[in-house]
Design a protein around this motif. Structure first.
Motif, PDB file in Angstrom:
ATOM      1  N   VAL A 197       0.833  -1.204   0.000  1.00 44.38           N
ATOM      2  CA  VAL A 197       0.000   0.000   0.000  1.00 44.38           C
ATOM      3  C   VAL A 197       0.867   1.254   0.000  1.00 44.38           C
ATOM      4  N   ALA A 198       1.941   1.234   0.788  1.00 46.22           N
ATOM      5  CA  ALA A 198       2.819   2.402   0.860  1.00 46.22           C
ATOM      6  C   ALA A 198       3.428   2.716  -0.497  1.00 46.22           C
ATOM      7  N   PHE A 199       3.987   1.711  -1.165  1.00 45.38           N
ATOM      8  CA  PHE A 199       4.688   1.991  -2.424  1.00 45.38           C
ATOM      9  C   PHE A 199       3.738   2.165  -3.599  1.00 45.38           C
ATOM     10  N   VAL A 200       2.598   1.524  -3.560  1.00 42.35           N
ATOM     11  CA  VAL A 200       1.598   1.794  -4.600  1.00 42.35           C
ATOM     12  C   VAL A 200       1.121   3.241  -4.488  1.00 42.35           C
ATOM     13  N   SER A 201       0.898   3.706  -3.271  1.00 44.28           N
ATOM     14  CA  SER A 201       0.477   5.095  -3.069  1.00 44.28           C
ATOM     15  C   SER A 201       1.571   6.063  -3.495  1.00 44.28           C
ATOM     16  N   ILE A 202       2.816   5.737  -3.180  1.00 44.65           N
ATOM     17  CA  ILE A 202       3.933   6.575  -3.636  1.00 44.65           C
ATOM     18  C   ILE A 202       3.965   6.611  -5.161  1.00 44.65           C
ATOM     19  N   GLY A 203       3.715   5.464  -5.797  1.00 44.14           N
ATOM     20  CA  GLY A 203       3.708   5.409  -7.252  1.00 44.14           C
ATOM     21  C   GLY A 203       2.613   6.262  -7.861  1.00 44.14           C
ATOM     22  N   VAL A 204       1.412   6.200  -7.274  1.00 42.49           N
ATOM     23  CA  VAL A 204       0.312   7.034  -7.758  1.00 42.49           C
ATOM     24  C   VAL A 204       0.658   8.511  -7.573  1.00 42.49           C
ATOM     25  N   LEU A 205       1.238   8.844  -6.438  1.00 43.23           N
ATOM     26  CA  LEU A 205       1.614  10.228  -6.167  1.00 43.23           C
ATOM     27  C   LEU A 205       2.661  10.723  -7.167  1.00 43.23           C
ATOM     28  N   LEU A 206       3.695   9.927  -7.416  1.00 45.02           N
ATOM     29  CA  LEU A 206       4.723  10.319  -8.379  1.00 45.02           C
ATOM     30  C   LEU A 206       4.129  10.495  -9.773  1.00 45.02           C
ATOM     31  N   ILE A 249       7.043   2.117  11.012  1.00 48.02           N
ATOM     32  CA  ILE A 249       7.464   3.236  10.162  1.00 48.02           C
ATOM     33  C   ILE A 249       6.791   3.141   8.798  1.00 48.02           C
ATOM     34  N   VAL A 250       6.772   1.953   8.219  1.00 46.25           N
ATOM     35  CA  VAL A 250       6.164   1.768   6.905  1.00 46.25           C
ATOM     36  C   VAL A 250       4.661   2.039   6.968  1.00 46.25           C
ATOM     37  N   THR A 251       4.025   1.679   8.074  1.00 44.71           N
ATOM     38  CA  THR A 251       2.594   1.965   8.237  1.00 44.71           C
ATOM     39  C   THR A 251       2.339   3.466   8.206  1.00 44.71           C
ATOM     40  N   ALA A 252       3.188   4.233   8.891  1.00 41.41           N
ATOM     41  CA  ALA A 252       3.038   5.691   8.879  1.00 41.41           C
ATOM     42  C   ALA A 252       3.242   6.241   7.469  1.00 41.41           C
ATOM     43  N   VAL A 253       4.235   5.713   6.769  1.00 44.36           N
ATOM     44  CA  VAL A 253       4.474   6.134   5.385  1.00 44.36           C
ATOM     45  C   VAL A 253       3.263   5.803   4.515  1.00 44.36           C
ATOM     46  N   ALA A 254       2.687   4.617   4.718  1.00 45.78           N
ATOM     47  CA  ALA A 254       1.533   4.194   3.924  1.00 45.78           C
ATOM     48  C   ALA A 254       0.347   5.123   4.127  1.00 45.78           C
ATOM     49  N   VAL A 255       0.099   5.512   5.364  1.00 46.13           N
ATOM     50  CA  VAL A 255      -1.031   6.399   5.655  1.00 46.13           C
ATOM     51  C   VAL A 255      -0.838   7.754   4.983  1.00 46.13           C
ATOM     52  N   VAL A 256       0.334   8.341   5.167  1.00 57.52           N
ATOM     53  CA  VAL A 256       0.604   9.666   4.585  1.00 57.52           C
ATOM     54  C   VAL A 256       0.567   9.603   3.060  1.00 57.52           C
ATOM     55  N   ALA A 257       1.241   8.588   2.482  1.00 55.84           N
ATOM     56  CA  ALA A 257       1.300   8.482   1.027  1.00 55.84           C
ATOM     57  C   ALA A 257      -0.077   8.242   0.423  1.00 55.84           C
ATOM     58  N   THR A 258      -0.901   7.447   1.086  1.00 55.81           N
ATOM     59  CA  THR A 258      -2.241   7.163   0.567  1.00 55.81           C
ATOM     60  C   THR A 258      -3.099   8.410   0.571  1.00 55.81           C
ATOM     61  N   VAL A 259      -3.053   9.170   1.651  1.00 53.61           N
ATOM     62  CA  VAL A 259      -3.834  10.406   1.725  1.00 53.61           C
ATOM     63  C   VAL A 259      -3.404  11.378   0.633  1.00 53.61           C
ATOM     64  N   LEU A 260      -2.100  11.545   0.464  1.00 55.06           N
ATOM     65  CA  LEU A 260      -1.596  12.466  -0.551  1.00 55.06           C
ATOM     66  C   LEU A 260      -1.934  11.976  -1.960  1.00 55.06           C
ATOM     67  N   ALA A 261      -1.833  10.665  -2.181  1.00 57.66           N
ATOM     68  CA  ALA A 261      -2.122  10.118  -3.507  1.00 57.66           C
ATOM     69  C   ALA A 261      -3.582  10.293  -3.874  1.00 57.66           C
ATOM     70  N   VAL A 262      -4.472  10.048  -2.920  1.00 59.85           N
ATOM     71  CA  VAL A 262      -5.913  10.189  -3.186  1.00 59.85           C
ATOM     72  C   VAL A 262      -6.256  11.644  -3.474  1.00 59.85           C
TER      73      VAL A 262
END
Length: 260
Positions: A163-172, A242-255
Motif C-alpha cells: 500500500v505504501a509503495f503503490v500510493s507513492i507510485g500514484v503520487l509520483l 514506520i512503513v505503516t506511517a508512510v503508507a497512511v501519509v502516502a495514501t492520503v496524498l495520492a488520493v
C-alpha cells in the motif's frame, strides 16, 4: 466517450460508482498486460535477478549469512516486486495518462473523483500479488521457498509495504510531467534501493556509513518488515510501524492528488 458512458459516470449512486470503478480497473489491467516494458521490468527482471544472486551465494550459510543465502534473497526479492511496481510501473503509467490528457477526459466525463485513485491502488496491489506469486512459483523448484516463521507479521508487512509503495507510485505519477520523466525519476529511486537496501549485497558486509544509509531507505524498511519475520530473524516491529506511517501519509496524498 459516448453519452451513455458519460451518463453512467455521472451517476454517483454507490452501486453505479462501484461498477464504474470496476470497469476502470478492468481497462487498466488490460493496458498494463499489453505493455512489454511493464511485464519485463516488473515481472521478469526481479525473478531473473533473484535466480542469479541466489545462485551466486549458494544454499549453505556462508559469507556472513545467518541462513541459506538463496532463501534470504527469495524473501528479499518479494520486496523488489513492490519497489518495481511503486517506483516504475505506476508512475510511468499514470504520467503517460496525464501527458495525453486522459485524466482530463475522465474528469469531463464525470467519473467519481475517487474512482481513478481507487482503480490505480487496486491495479498496483494486483500487480504485486501476481508478480510475488510468480516469484515464488519460479523459486520453489530451484531453491525451495523458505518456511514462513511468523505468517501474521509477514502478511502485515506485505500489505502495508504494498500500500505504501503503490500510493507513492500514484503520487509520483500525478506529480511528474511526462512518462519519460516518470521513468527517469522512478529508475533513479529504484536502483539505489534495489542495490543497497534489498537485492544487492547484505548490509552486514557494507561499511558502517553505507550500512546506515542502506538500512533506512524506505524500501529497505519494507524488506525488514517482511524478511525478518519470514525467516525468523526478528519481529520487524519498528520497520512495520514506520512503513505503516508512510503508507497512511502516502495514501492520503495520492488520493488527494489523483482526484479527477
Amino acid at each position: 466517450m459516448t453519452a451513455a458512458t458519460t451518463s453512467a459516470a455521472r451517476d454517483h449512486r454507490p452501486g453505479r460508482a462501484r461498477s464504474v470503478t470496476r470497469r476502470l480497473l478492468t481497462h487498466e489491467l488490460r493496458l498494463v498486460a499489453r505493455d512489454p516494458f511493464t511485464l519485463a521490468f516488473t515481472l521478469a527482471f526481479p525473478i531473473v535477478a533473484m535466480l542469479v544472486v541466489g545462485g551466486a551465494f549458494g544454499s549453505e550459510p556462508a559469507h556472513g549469512f545467518p541462513l541459506n543465502p538463496s532463501h534470504w534473497y527469495i524473501a528479499s526479492y518479494f520486496t523488489v516486486m513492490i519497489g518495481a511496481t511503486g517506483l516504475v510501473l505506476l508512475p510511468v503509467h499514470i504520467a503517460s495518462y496525464r501527458e495525453r490528457g486522459v485524466l482530463r477526459r475522465f474528469a469531463a466525463a464525470g467519473f467519481p473523483r475517487w474512482s481513478f485513485a481507487l482503480a490505480e491502488l487496486a491495479l498496483g496491489l494486483i500487480a504485486i500479488a501476481i508478480a510475488g506469486l510468480a516469484l515464488l512459483v519460479v523459486a520453489a523448484p530451484v531453491y525451495g521457498v523458505p518456511a514462513v516463521q511468523d505468517p501474521v507479521r509477514v502478511a502485515a508487512g506485505m500489505v502495508v509495504g504494498a500500500v505504501a509503495f503503490v500510493s507513492i507510485g500514484v503520487l509520483l505519477g500525478t506529480l511528474l510531467p511526462s512518462a519519460r520523466a516518470a521513468q527517469a525519476i522512478g529508475l533513479l529511486l529504484y536502483f539505489p534501493s534495489l542495490l543497497l537496501g534489498v537485492g544487492g549485497p547484505p548490509t552486514f558486509v557494507m561499511p558502517p556509513g553505507l550500512r546506515a544509509v542502506a538500512e533506512h531507505l524506505p524500501l529497505a524498511l519494507v524488506n525488514q518488515a517482511i524478511r525478518d519475520p519470514w525467516l525468523g530473524l526478528g519481529e520487524g516491529t519498528v520497520p512495520l510501524a514506520i512503513v505503516t506511517a508512510v503508507a497512511v501519509v502516502a495514501t492520503v496524498l495520492a488520493v488527494r492528488r489523483s482526484s479527477l
